[in-house]
Design an enzyme around this catalytic site. Structure first.
Site: not given
Ligand code: KIV
Length: 300
Positions: A47-48, A86, A118, A116, A185
């Protein structure tokens, strides 16, 4: 020639025995193809993308639809790496049902192989439900960017003993809930080591020191393209940002001077004997043309 596809059991088996897991983010097909060819083990549609693709100050507005859109592009171009997507902010926090529904969409509509999310103890129930449905889950503890406001910014976590104990118990809770690996992280290197030695699943660090079972970086960071922020943990393996600015300057100069396009980049007219008669031009193009335009003016 690319080696065999990396599976979820393949990632789990790296714990202890190596080789270390090299994970990168990817958001489009061209980048994914290059990173896959370079041997990246896991490509994450993070989600970056809200920050590095959309130019937002944080990841909070990113939606499941957006992750699916980028996921399809990445999966289409990836042969060997595992493709993980994500779960964005508020797509899993509400309930285990919501989490399962969103995770299912990332596989069905985003072509991901795993998801993934969080968080630690507070989302263990969500993890359990997703795993029970046969969807592999990667955890993510420590600095969790979706909690940017609660943390008071993108801040290193686990510096005090209390905070370190919380992150450790979050990692244990995720392991018990069935994750196949965990992103650590923004943690002190010693805590990264403690967690890595404590849990039985691989840890993948980003700003969590050298002792993790693998590392992850945002692709625009490691290539030197995202220049708004440079966290301490980022190592630039190339300076493509500078290369792109330089190439753009040369392009602008050549367009203005007329140096580009030259004859080599220009098409000629077909030499028709008369309308409707064959041109005599070679009707076969040696290489298939790119989808966005003809490679040659010798086509039929
Ligand atoms: O969103 C993302 O890119 C991430 C990574 C930096 C682990 O969660």
């Amino acid at each position: 020639m690319l080696a065999e596809k990396l599976t979820v059991p393949g990632v789990r088996a790296r714990k202890g025995q190596g080789p270390k897991i090299a994970m990168l983010t990817a958001y489009d097909a061209t980048m994914a193809r290059l990173l896959d060819e370079g041997g990246a083990d896991i490509l994450l549609i993070g989600d970056s993308l809200g920050m590095v693709v959309q130019g937002l100050p944080n990841t909070l507005p990113v939606t499941v639809e957006e992750i699916c859109y980028h996921g399809r592009a990445v999966a289409r171009a990836t042969q060997r790496a595992q493709v993980v997507a994500d779960l964005p902010f508020m797509s899993f926090q509400v309930s285990a049902e919501q989490a399962l529904h969103s995770a299912g969409r990332l596989l069905k509509e985003g072509n991901a192989e795993a998801v993934k999310l969080e968080g630690g103890e507070t989302i263990a129930e969500q993890v359990r439900r997703i795993v029970q449905a046969g969807i592999p889950v990667m955890g993510h503890v420590g600095l969790t960017p979706q909690s940017v406001h609660a943390m008071g910014g993108f801040r290193v976590q686990g510096k005090s003993e209390d905070s370190a104990a919380r992150v450790l118990s979050d990692a244990k809770a995720l392991e018990q809930a069935g994750v196949y690996c965990i992103v650590l992280e923004g943690l002190p290197a010693d805590l990264g080591r403690r967690i890595t030695e404590t849990v039985d699943v691989p840890t993948i660090g980003i700003g969590a020191g050298p002792h993790c079972d693998g590392q992850v970086l945002v692709c625009y960071d490691f290539l030197g393209m995202y220049r708004d922020i440079k966290p301490k943990f980022v190592k630039r393996f190339a300076e493509l940002g500078d290369a792109i600015v330089d190439a753009t300057r040369r392009y602008v100069t050549e367009v203005r001077s007329g140096e580009f396009p030259a004859a080599a980049h220009s098409f000629g007219m077909a030499r028709h004997k008369a309308d409707g008669e064959p041109t005599g031009a070679k009707p076969v193009i040696d290489a298939p043309p790119p989808a966005y335009g003809p490679a040659s003016d010798e086509g039929p």
